[in-house]
Design a protein around this motif. Sequence first.
Motif, PDB file in Angstrom:
ATOM      1  N   TYR A   1       0.870  -1.106  -0.002  1.00  0.00           N
ATOM      2  CA  TYR A   1       0.072   0.018   0.167  1.00  0.00           C
ATOM      3  C   TYR A   1       0.865   1.202   0.068  1.00  0.00           C
ATOM      4  O   TYR A   1       0.541   2.261  -0.682  1.00  0.00           O
ATOM      5  N   PHE A   2       2.020   1.014   0.861  1.00  0.00           N
ATOM      6  CA  PHE A   2       2.700   2.252   0.787  1.00  0.00           C
ATOM      7  C   PHE A   2       3.314   2.710  -0.550  1.00  0.00           C
ATOM      8  O   PHE A   2       3.099   3.864  -1.040  1.00  0.00           O
ATOM      9  N   PHE A   3       3.863   1.744  -1.483  1.00  0.00           N
ATOM     10  CA  PHE A   3       4.504   2.091  -2.578  1.00  0.00           C
ATOM     11  C   PHE A   3       3.297   2.609  -3.735  1.00  0.00           C
ATOM     12  O   PHE A   3       3.427   3.368  -4.531  1.00  0.00           O
ATOM     13  N   VAL A   4       2.279   1.987  -3.631  1.00  0.00           N
ATOM     14  CA  VAL A   4       1.105   2.204  -4.471  1.00  0.00           C
ATOM     15  C   VAL A   4       0.515   3.625  -4.145  1.00  0.00           C
ATOM     16  O   VAL A   4       0.283   4.361  -5.326  1.00  0.00           O
TER      17      VAL A   4
ATOM     18  N   ALA B   1      -1.575  -4.526  -6.927  1.00  0.00           N
ATOM     19  CA  ALA B   1      -2.993  -4.676  -7.505  1.00  0.00           C
ATOM     20  C   ALA B   1      -3.610  -3.454  -6.655  1.00  0.00           C
ATOM     21  O   ALA B   1      -4.948  -3.164  -6.851  1.00  0.00           O
ATOM     22  N   LEU B   2      -3.359  -2.962  -5.299  1.00  0.00           N
ATOM     23  CA  LEU B   2      -4.164  -2.000  -4.787  1.00  0.00           C
ATOM     24  C   LEU B   2      -4.060  -0.693  -5.401  1.00  0.00           C
ATOM     25  O   LEU B   2      -4.943   0.121  -4.921  1.00  0.00           O
TER      26      LEU B   2
ATOM     27  N   ASN C   1      -9.802  -9.671   7.314  1.00  0.00           N
ATOM     28  CA  ASN C   1      -9.674  -8.700   8.795  1.00  0.00           C
ATOM     29  C   ASN C   1      -8.325  -8.151   8.935  1.00  0.00           C
ATOM     30  O   ASN C   1      -8.380  -7.066   9.299  1.00  0.00           O
ATOM     31  N   LEU C   2      -7.249  -8.808   8.455  1.00  0.00           N
ATOM     32  CA  LEU C   2      -5.842  -7.973   8.341  1.00  0.00           C
ATOM     33  C   LEU C   2      -6.059  -6.849   7.403  1.00  0.00           C
ATOM     34  O   LEU C   2      -5.484  -5.889   7.648  1.00  0.00           O
ATOM     35  N   PHE C   3      -6.560  -7.054   6.271  1.00  0.00           N
ATOM     36  CA  PHE C   3      -6.637  -5.993   5.332  1.00  0.00           C
ATOM     37  C   PHE C   3      -7.486  -4.940   5.795  1.00  0.00           C
ATOM     38  O   PHE C   3      -7.190  -3.615   5.701  1.00  0.00           O
ATOM     39  N   ARG C   4      -8.641  -5.241   6.508  1.00  0.00           N
ATOM     40  CA  ARG C   4      -9.417  -3.992   7.026  1.00  0.00           C
ATOM     41  C   ARG C   4      -8.765  -3.396   8.008  1.00  0.00           C
ATOM     42  O   ARG C   4      -8.643  -2.148   8.291  1.00  0.00           O
ATOM     43  N   LYS C   5      -7.890  -4.156   8.888  1.00  0.00           N
ATOM     44  CA  LYS C   5      -7.133  -3.408  10.015  1.00  0.00           C
ATOM     45  C   LYS C   5      -6.279  -2.648   9.670  1.00  0.00           C
ATOM     46  O   LYS C   5      -6.108  -1.343  10.050  1.00  0.00           O
ATOM     47  N   HIS C   6      -5.564  -2.742   8.783  1.00  0.00           N
ATOM     48  CA  HIS C   6      -4.419  -1.815   7.955  1.00  0.00           C
ATOM     49  C   HIS C   6      -4.820  -0.671   6.974  1.00  0.00           C
ATOM     50  O   HIS C   6      -4.434   0.139   7.070  1.00  0.00           O
ATOM     51  N   LEU C   7      -5.820  -1.132   6.378  1.00  0.00           N
ATOM     52  CA  LEU C   7      -6.373  -0.418   5.219  1.00  0.00           C
ATOM     53  C   LEU C   7      -7.887  -0.238   5.165  1.00  0.00           C
ATOM     54  O   LEU C   7      -8.782  -0.789   4.301  1.00  0.00           O
ATOM     55  N   PRO C   8      -8.528   0.562   6.494  1.00  0.00           N
ATOM     56  CA  PRO C   8      -9.947   0.317   6.403  1.00  0.00           C
ATOM     57  C   PRO C   8     -10.641   1.009   5.169  1.00  0.00           C
ATOM     58  O   PRO C   8     -11.746   0.450   4.847  1.00  0.00           O
ATOM     59  N   ARG C   9     -10.417   2.168   4.743  1.00  0.00           N
ATOM     60  CA  ARG C   9     -10.870   2.750   3.664  1.00  0.00           C
ATOM     61  C   ARG C   9     -10.969   1.987   2.508  1.00  0.00           C
ATOM     62  O   ARG C   9     -11.715   1.970   1.692  1.00  0.00           O
ATOM     63  N   ILE C  10      -9.682   1.499   2.237  1.00  0.00           N
ATOM     64  CA  ILE C  10      -9.401   0.723   0.955  1.00  0.00           C
ATOM     65  C   ILE C  10     -10.535  -0.562   0.892  1.00  0.00           C
ATOM     66  O   ILE C  10     -10.992  -1.070  -0.187  1.00  0.00           O
ATOM     67  N   THR C  11     -10.783  -0.932   2.039  1.00  0.00           N
ATOM     68  CA  THR C  11     -11.201  -2.105   2.327  1.00  0.00           C
ATOM     69  C   THR C  11     -12.886  -2.016   1.860  1.00  0.00           C
ATOM     70  O   THR C  11     -13.473  -2.710   1.301  1.00  0.00           O
ATOM     71  N   THR C  12     -13.369  -0.799   2.528  1.00  0.00           N
ATOM     72  CA  THR C  12     -14.735  -0.533   1.947  1.00  0.00           C
ATOM     73  C   THR C  12     -14.893  -0.269   0.471  1.00  0.00           C
ATOM     74  O   THR C  12     -15.789  -0.834  -0.032  1.00  0.00           O
ATOM     75  N   ILE C  13     -13.830   0.287  -0.177  1.00  0.00           N
ATOM     76  CA  ILE C  13     -13.859   0.210  -1.737  1.00  0.00           C
ATOM     77  C   ILE C  13     -13.906  -1.047  -2.406  1.00  0.00           C
ATOM     78  O   ILE C  13     -14.683  -1.316  -3.262  1.00  0.00           O
TER      79      ILE C  13
END
Length: 797
Positions: free
Chosen positions: A282-285, A320-321, A367-379
């Motif tokens: 996510y950092f580099f994307v 892919a992010l 769950n891991l995805f949501r914890k680190h990237l909550p906004r990205i998860t909703t998208i």
Amino acid sequence: MNLSVQELKQKLVKTLKSEYGYVPEEATDRQMYGTVLTVVQEMLLDKRGEYLDKLKQKDPKRIYYMSMEFLVGRSLKNNLYNLCLEPEMKRAVAELGFDLERIYDMEPDAGLGNGGLGRLASCYMDGATTLGYPVTGFSIRYEFGIFKQKIVDGWQVEFPDNWLEMGSYWLTPRVDEAVEVHFEGNVTEQWSEQGLKTIHSNYYSVRAVPYDLLISGHKSDAVNSLRLWRAESADAFDMNEFSRGEYVKSMESDAKAAAISKVLYPADDHIEGKELRLRQQYFFVSASLQNIVQAHLRQNPTLDNLPDKVVIHINDTHPALCVPELMRLLLDEYGYQWEKAWDITCRTLAYTNHTVMSEALEKWDLNLFRKHLPRITTIVEEINRRFCNEIFEKFPEKRGAIPSMAAIGDGCVRMANLCVIACYSVNGVSKLHSDILKEDLFKDFDDIFPHKLTNVTNGIAARRWLCQGNPLLTSMVKELIGDGFEKDLMELKKLEQYESDDTVLSCLGDIKQRNKENLARYISKANGINVDPCSMFDVQVKRLHEYKRQLMNALHILHLYLQIKNHGLEMEPRTFIFGAKASPGYFMAKEIIRFICGLGDMINKDSSISGMLKVIFLADYKVSLAEMIYPAAEISEQISQAGKEASGTGNMKMMLNGALTLGTMDGANIEIYEQVGKDNIFIFGMDTPEVNRLKAEGYHPRKVYETNPYVKEVLDFVQKGGIEGKNFETIVSYLLNNDSYMSLADFESYRQIHQTVNDVYKDACRWNQMSLHNIANSGIFSADRSIMDYVNNIWYK
Ligand code: AZC
């Protein structure tokens, strides 16, 4: 670039003085190294300035190549070659009392990648830049690249690769373009005048600072950049905590941020769902997309036309992010409505798949995805919801396939599906691989998006792998057909007219001989083993993976050894050369290395086989070592189980250097076969349909053991501790009970093709003819050709 030896000398002397305060007579090698790199870097910066001015006027569509990996290798020789300054620099340095070759050797490889995928990205930067396309690479400035490998008692041991100490000369920091990336936090929705707005709050912020590594085209105006992001804490050092004596705590946030760009994950073709890896992605994307959007808005009043001016290319699913992040920028930062944002996103992104291995297809725990990237998860959830609805409504015949096509399933985010759903183009990397994507992995997608899936067969930077790596062969080729092939590799075809020319053929043989002597010297220094440079050099260098079947190669060597020893086999002397890094956590891969090394120890010291066989494992296989190995290779082992190697690119590099391919009908081997014809390649084993059939019938490796006496002899020998008294039970039982990639099933066919190789090698003239024919027909595997395919079929379509 036009600079005389005199002018270069002046630059060097001036820089040496200003950087180190010395005159040449006082300087060390290391200071001269720093000086040469600084001078070349300044020239690149100047040239880049001129190129950017031109770009601004023309304002062409920009290509952004997103890749977690760029296996750059060394840059000095490549840059001097591309700037056409190598002979002048050599003399200038010599006249100041130094040796340019020694300086070349001081440069560490920039090993910011694992293997094929990362090296391909670097070959493409070279090709695109030479062809004058404005391609920017984006990745991470890993402090530690791919680990250094040492072999201790046959076991791989990893050491950190601190490449920046000597490699940072090439990196220009651009602090002015730093951006912030947000992790964790809460997502809420609020009504405002514009409607419902999503707010991401309480996040943890990381600062991304770009460092540019410049790449010059060969005899072209273009200088593109590889932009590498470094992570640092976005919050200033907490002075309050510090003065309260909480030193460690005050540094914690620094360390947490810096960890993101600390080290390259050393796993190739398989993934571990580690949190840090997700943060890296996510950092580099996010940093790159912010950068791309800002650059676009400097030239355009709106993002509406982003797809007309920009392609963002996703190199495998690691970036892919880009899909949800571009959506986030458009929705949250620039106020777009969903439909319009989705339209822009889909028309801007393209994706290349590099593997069908299931363990390499990325999935992230939701769950891991949501914890680190909550906004990205909703998208991602919303993308998935809309996609599934669309299939349900528009493609009723595909309703049953929705669970497997969805971007979220089984509690995971599936990155490959996400890419195929969003990107306007999806390509594989060889004809066979792209067919497998269409007919198997992404079949349902191909049915509903009929024009999305396509093929671009991989290609290699021939200027590095031939012109720089094999100067002897290069000058022979230049003498015969001129230097047009440097820019148009298809010109190598002209060599075919010399296929019956004895002088040319024997010259080709002499060149191979000298390159083998060169490698033999290295082997003697690195491994303390003397190999006969007149023996056939049979090479398998690539990452270590079960599907690549280094183990089958080793079993066959053991078979030859037992035949010589027990059954009086006579054969042309052979040196088997291996190079391979294993992912540190991949136990079986490390066992296979131990097996090869044990085999080598036993064979190399056995004087009773009078030097007919040698087995060498070269530690720390990397780009700069490959540059020495390929020119010396005579047999190129490309023996993966059919259907598993997406393309392979080492196969192309060895072919270009005159090695003959011994391989299965897999990946780009098939296209090599099509180019050279059946008489100039050694093909063996099951093809993909045969593999699939055997799998469907039920494969029983133990049956092969029971029916093939050679297989039995070899495995019994290993089982009895025949190899140096060592225990290789793991390997024997794996082969008898599992043999996941069917090495035993292909063994007999492999054994027989090796006999053919042995017979053909006796006729040096025929061999050299085949070798020349391979070189002459390797033109199609140029990275320049691949880039033109991307240009015509994907990027500027
Ligand atoms: C490799 C493929 O294994 C190889 O066959 C191909 O030539 C290369 O990419 C370039 O396309 N894949 C990787 O290195 N890694 C992953 C994750 O696919």
